[in-house]
Scaffold this motif. Structure first.
Motif, PDB file in Angstrom:
ATOM      1  N   GLU A  12       0.845  -1.190   0.000  1.00 36.13           N
ATOM      2  CA  GLU A  12       0.000   0.000   0.000  1.00 36.13           C
ATOM      3  C   GLU A  12       0.879   1.238   0.000  1.00 36.13           C
ATOM      4  OE1 GLU A  12      -3.198   0.052   2.815  1.00 36.13           O
ATOM      5  OE2 GLU A  12      -3.458  -2.120   2.654  1.00 36.13           O
ATOM      6  N   ASN A  16      -3.950   5.733  -0.713  1.00 34.96           N
ATOM      7  CA  ASN A  16      -4.642   4.453  -0.918  1.00 34.96           C
ATOM      8  C   ASN A  16      -4.291   3.775  -2.242  1.00 34.96           C
ATOM      9  OD1 ASN A  16      -5.998   4.589   1.560  1.00 34.96           O
ATOM     10  ND2 ASN A  16      -7.551   5.911   0.667  1.00 34.96           N
ATOM     11  N   GLU A  32      -5.119   1.489  -8.316  1.00 35.61           N
ATOM     12  CA  GLU A  32      -5.915   2.089  -7.244  1.00 35.61           C
ATOM     13  C   GLU A  32      -6.609   1.048  -6.373  1.00 35.61           C
ATOM     14  OE1 GLU A  32      -5.957   5.355  -6.478  1.00 35.61           O
ATOM     15  OE2 GLU A  32      -4.433   5.529  -8.036  1.00 35.61           O
ATOM     16  N   ASP A  33      -6.847  -0.150  -6.922  1.00 30.55           N
ATOM     17  CA  ASP A  33      -7.476  -1.217  -6.149  1.00 30.55           C
ATOM     18  C   ASP A  33      -6.948  -2.565  -6.640  1.00 30.55           C
ATOM     19  OD1 ASP A  33      -9.024  -2.062  -8.433  1.00 30.55           O
ATOM     20  OD2 ASP A  33     -10.481  -0.501  -7.966  1.00 30.55           O
TER      21      ASP A  33
END
Length: 62
Positions: A12, A16, A32-33
């Motif tokens: 991470e 975020n 981002e995810d």
């Protein structure tokens, strides 16, 4: 190089964001995810192995 499994360590970052690193062949993917990371990893691995990679891809989130 014959490889049966690639292991990406997911870290991470700031704001975020995520970064996935495979240290043996030096692939790095940002996203981002986790879905973006997975999609990016598949693309990078496909590019690196010219579509010939048949092994497993594993993610370790630390």
């Amino acid at each position: 190089m014959k490889t049966d499994e690639l292991i990406f360590v997911v870290l991470e970052g700031e704001n975020n964001s995520l970064m996935a690193v495979e240290d043996n062949i030096g692939l790095v993917v940002f996203g981002e995810d986790i879905n973006e990371i997975r999609d990016g990893v598949v693309l990078k691995v496909d590019e690196y192995y010219d579509g010939e990679y048949k092994g497993d891809i594993r993610f370790i989130h630390v």
